[in-house]
Design a protein around this motif. Structure first.
Motif, PDB file in Angstrom:
ATOM      1  N   ALA A   1       0.830  -1.206   0.000  1.00  0.00           N
ATOM      2  CA  ALA A   1       0.000   0.000   0.000  1.00  0.00           C
ATOM      3  C   ALA A   1       0.869   1.263   0.000  1.00  0.00           C
ATOM      4  O   ALA A   1       0.546   2.248  -0.655  1.00  0.00           O
ATOM      5  N   GLN A   2       1.988   1.211   0.709  1.00  0.00           N
ATOM      6  CA  GLN A   2       2.880   2.375   0.777  1.00  0.00           C
ATOM      7  C   GLN A   2       3.478   2.679  -0.592  1.00  0.00           C
ATOM      8  O   GLN A   2       3.541   3.837  -1.015  1.00  0.00           O
ATOM      9  N   VAL A   3       3.921   1.643  -1.304  1.00  0.00           N
ATOM     10  CA  VAL A   3       4.510   1.827  -2.633  1.00  0.00           C
ATOM     11  C   VAL A   3       3.474   2.370  -3.613  1.00  0.00           C
ATOM     12  O   VAL A   3       3.741   3.328  -4.359  1.00  0.00           O
ATOM     13  N   LEU A   4       2.275   1.784  -3.619  1.00  0.00           N
ATOM     14  CA  LEU A   4       1.226   2.230  -4.529  1.00  0.00           C
ATOM     15  C   LEU A   4       0.806   3.668  -4.235  1.00  0.00           C
ATOM     16  O   LEU A   4       0.616   4.471  -5.149  1.00  0.00           O
ATOM     17  N   ASP A   5       0.661   4.008  -2.957  1.00  0.00           N
ATOM     18  CA  ASP A   5       0.291   5.375  -2.588  1.00  0.00           C
ATOM     19  C   ASP A   5       1.379   6.372  -2.989  1.00  0.00           C
ATOM     20  O   ASP A   5       1.087   7.486  -3.424  1.00  0.00           O
ATOM     21  N   SER A   6       2.642   5.971  -2.831  1.00  0.00           N
ATOM     22  CA  SER A   6       3.752   6.866  -3.181  1.00  0.00           C
ATOM     23  C   SER A   6       3.770   7.160  -4.674  1.00  0.00           C
ATOM     24  O   SER A   6       3.906   8.315  -5.101  1.00  0.00           O
ATOM     25  N   ILE A   7       3.630   6.105  -5.495  1.00  0.00           N
ATOM     26  CA  ILE A   7       3.629   6.289  -6.948  1.00  0.00           C
ATOM     27  C   ILE A   7       2.445   7.145  -7.382  1.00  0.00           C
ATOM     28  O   ILE A   7       2.583   8.072  -8.182  1.00  0.00           O
ATOM     29  N   THR A   8       1.272   6.832  -6.841  1.00  0.00           N
ATOM     30  CA  THR A   8       0.075   7.591  -7.178  1.00  0.00           C
ATOM     31  C   THR A   8       0.215   9.059  -6.785  1.00  0.00           C
ATOM     32  O   THR A   8      -0.142   9.960  -7.553  1.00  0.00           O
ATOM     33  N   GLY A   9       0.745   9.310  -5.585  1.00  0.00           N
ATOM     34  CA  GLY A   9       0.907  10.685  -5.113  1.00  0.00           C
ATOM     35  C   GLY A   9       1.827  11.498  -5.997  1.00  0.00           C
ATOM     36  O   GLY A   9       1.507  12.637  -6.367  1.00  0.00           O
ATOM     37  N   VAL A  10       2.961  10.927  -6.362  1.00  0.00           N
ATOM     38  CA  VAL A  10       3.930  11.633  -7.214  1.00  0.00           C
ATOM     39  C   VAL A  10       3.310  11.934  -8.579  1.00  0.00           C
ATOM     40  O   VAL A  10       3.458  13.048  -9.118  1.00  0.00           O
ATOM     41  N   LEU A  11       2.614  10.952  -9.171  1.00  0.00           N
ATOM     42  CA  LEU A  11       1.997  11.159 -10.479  1.00  0.00           C
ATOM     43  C   LEU A  11       0.920  12.239 -10.435  1.00  0.00           C
ATOM     44  O   LEU A  11       0.853  13.104 -11.310  1.00  0.00           O
ATOM     45  N   LEU A  12       0.087  12.215  -9.405  1.00  0.00           N
ATOM     46  CA  LEU A  12      -0.992  13.190  -9.315  1.00  0.00           C
ATOM     47  C   LEU A  12      -0.474  14.612  -9.127  1.00  0.00           C
ATOM     48  O   LEU A  12      -0.962  15.552  -9.758  1.00  0.00           O
ATOM     49  N   VAL A  13       0.508  14.767  -8.268  1.00  0.00           N
ATOM     50  CA  VAL A  13       1.104  16.089  -8.078  1.00  0.00           C
ATOM     51  C   VAL A  13       1.749  16.557  -9.378  1.00  0.00           C
ATOM     52  O   VAL A  13       1.621  17.720  -9.786  1.00  0.00           O
ATOM     53  N   GLY A  14       2.437  15.639 -10.064  1.00  0.00           N
ATOM     54  CA  GLY A  14       3.073  15.980 -11.337  1.00  0.00           C
ATOM     55  C   GLY A  14       2.068  16.408 -12.387  1.00  0.00           C
ATOM     56  O   GLY A  14       2.277  17.398 -13.103  1.00  0.00           O
ATOM     57  N   PHE A  15       0.957  15.693 -12.486  1.00  0.00           N
ATOM     58  CA  PHE A  15      -0.078  16.061 -13.442  1.00  0.00           C
ATOM     59  C   PHE A  15      -0.732  17.385 -13.061  1.00  0.00           C
ATOM     60  O   PHE A  15      -1.125  18.158 -13.938  1.00  0.00           O
ATOM     61  N   GLY A  16      -0.853  17.653 -11.763  1.00  0.00           N
ATOM     62  CA  GLY A  16      -1.401  18.926 -11.335  1.00  0.00           C
ATOM     63  C   GLY A  16      -0.522  20.094 -11.768  1.00  0.00           C
ATOM     64  O   GLY A  16      -1.009  21.104 -12.285  1.00  0.00           O
ATOM     65  N   VAL A  17       0.779  19.940 -11.599  1.00  0.00           N
ATOM     66  CA  VAL A  17       1.734  20.980 -12.010  1.00  0.00           C
ATOM     67  C   VAL A  17       1.693  21.144 -13.529  1.00  0.00           C
ATOM     68  O   VAL A  17       1.688  22.265 -14.056  1.00  0.00           O
ATOM     69  N   LYS A  18       1.656  20.019 -14.245  1.00  0.00           N
ATOM     70  CA  LYS A  18       1.622  20.061 -15.710  1.00  0.00           C
ATOM     71  C   LYS A  18       0.364  20.772 -16.207  1.00  0.00           C
ATOM     72  O   LYS A  18       0.427  21.606 -17.129  1.00  0.00           O
ATOM     73  N   LEU A  19      -0.772  20.473 -15.575  1.00  0.00           N
ATOM     74  CA  LEU A  19      -2.023  21.114 -15.978  1.00  0.00           C
ATOM     75  C   LEU A  19      -1.983  22.614 -15.717  1.00  0.00           C
ATOM     76  O   LEU A  19      -2.438  23.424 -16.539  1.00  0.00           O
ATOM     77  N   ALA A  20      -1.412  23.018 -14.580  1.00  0.00           N
ATOM     78  CA  ALA A  20      -1.340  24.439 -14.241  1.00  0.00           C
ATOM     79  C   ALA A  20      -0.458  25.219 -15.223  1.00  0.00           C
ATOM     80  O   ALA A  20      -0.705  26.383 -15.493  1.00  0.00           O
ATOM     81  N   LEU A  21       0.578  24.553 -15.747  1.00  0.00           N
ATOM     82  CA  LEU A  21       1.517  25.222 -16.642  1.00  0.00           C
ATOM     83  C   LEU A  21       1.134  25.137 -18.117  1.00  0.00           C
ATOM     84  O   LEU A  21       1.754  25.785 -18.950  1.00  0.00           O
ATOM     85  N   THR A  22       0.128  24.322 -18.429  1.00  0.00           N
ATOM     86  CA  THR A  22      -0.267  24.132 -19.826  1.00  0.00           C
ATOM     87  C   THR A  22      -0.977  25.367 -20.356  1.00  0.00           C
ATOM     88  O   THR A  22      -1.859  25.926 -19.712  1.00  0.00           O
ATOM     89  N   GLN A  23      -0.576  25.756 -21.546  1.00  0.00           N
ATOM     90  CA  GLN A  23      -1.212  26.906 -22.199  1.00  0.00           C
ATOM     91  C   GLN A  23      -2.453  26.422 -22.936  1.00  0.00           C
ATOM     92  O   GLN A  23      -2.544  25.283 -23.366  1.00  0.00           O
ATOM     93  N   ARG A  24      -3.428  27.297 -23.123  1.00  0.00           N
ATOM     94  CA  ARG A  24      -4.664  26.933 -23.802  1.00  0.00           C
ATOM     95  C   ARG A  24      -4.378  26.578 -25.260  1.00  0.00           C
ATOM     96  O   ARG A  24      -3.609  27.239 -25.902  1.00  0.00           O
TER      97      ARG A  24
END
Length: 210
Positions: free
Chosen positions: A187-210
Motif C-alpha cells: 500500500a505504501q509503494v502504490l500510494d507513493s507512486i500515485t501521489g507523485v503522479l498526481l502532483v506531477g499532473f497537477g503541475v503540468k495542468l497548471a503550466l499548460t497553455q490553452r
C-alpha cells in the motif's frame, strides 16, 4: 486526433490509479470472496460502465468552458490542477502511514450477479469524486480541434479496458490478492507512486497553455 494523443502518459497514469486500492477494489474483492469470481467480474463490469457516464458529463461541461472565455478556461484549469495536487498530497500522506487494504465481508447476505452489478454501477455513478477527477484529469489530453465528448468517451473506453483487466484479475485471484493488498508495504509503494503522479499532473495542468 489519435496521432497527437499522449498514449504513454495517459495509459501510465490510468493504470497506476486503477491498481491503487480503493472503493472499487474493495467491492470487487468482497463480491468475489462471497460469491465467486464471476460475480466479482459482474460487479467490475458495473463499476467500469459507470466511467462512460462520468466521461460524458465531464465532457459536456468541458465543452461549455472551452467555448467560453479564456478567463473561465484558466479558472477551470487551475481548479483542476489544485484538485490533482490535493489528491497527490493525500496519497503521499497515506504512504507515510501505510495500513494496507482491510477487507470486510458481509455476513448472512447472499450477493447475486444482479445485485453485484447494481452495487458496482451505482457506487461509481453516484460517486462525485470520479466525475471531479475526470474533469480535472481529462483536459490534459483533450484536443480543442475535435469533439470533447468523443475524446472523453474514447479515454473512458481505454480506462474501461484497463480497469476490467485489472479487476477481473483480482476477482480470479481474490484470496491471493487480498493478502497482497493487505500488506502495508505494498500500500505504501502504490500510494507513493500515485501521489507523485498526481502532483506531477497537477503541475503540468497548471503550466499548460490553452
Amino acid at each position: 486526433m489519435l496521432e497527437h494523443f499522449q498514449w504513454l502518459p495517459f495509459l501510465l497514469a490510468i493504470s497506476v490509479l486503477t491498481m491503487s486500492p480503493g472503493v472499487d477494489t474493495l467491492l470487487v474483492l468482497r463480491s468475489s470472496a462471497v460469491a465467486g469470481w464471476r460475480v466479482g467480474f459482474v460487479c467490475s463490469l458495473g463499476i467500469c460502465l459507470g466511467l462512460f457516464a462520468h466521461a460524458t458529463i465531464s465532457a459536456l461541461g468541458l465543452s461549455v468552458i472551452l467555448l467560453g472565455s479564456a478567463t473561465l478556461f484558466t479558472a477551470f484549469k487551475m481548479a483542476g490542477a489544485l484538485y490533482l495536487a490535493y489528491l497527490g498530497i493525500q496519497a503521499l500522506r497515506s504512504a507515510l502511514r501505510p495500513q494496507g487494504l482491510t477487507l470486510t465481508l458481509p455476513k448472512g447476505r447472499e450477493i447475486t450477479a444482479s445485485s453485484a452489478f447494481r452495487q458496482g454501477i451505482l457506487s461509481n455513478v453516484l460517486n462525485p469524486k470520479t466525475i471531479v477527477f475526470y474533469m480535472a484529469f481529462l483536459p490534459q489530453f483533450i484536443d480543442p480541434a475535435y469533439s470533447a465528448v468523443a475524446q472523453s468517451l474514447f479515454m473512458a473506453a481505454l480506462h474501461f479496458i484497463i480497469a476490467m483487466v485489472w479487476q477481473t484479475f483480482l476477482a480470479v485471484m481474490v484470496h491471493r490478492a487480498r493478502v497482497w493488498l493487505a500488506r502495508p508495504k505494498v500500500a505504501q509503494v502504490l500510494d507513493s507512486i500515485t501521489g507523485v503522479l498526481l502532483v506531477g499532473f497537477g503541475v503540468k495542468l497548471a503550466l499548460t497553455q490553452r
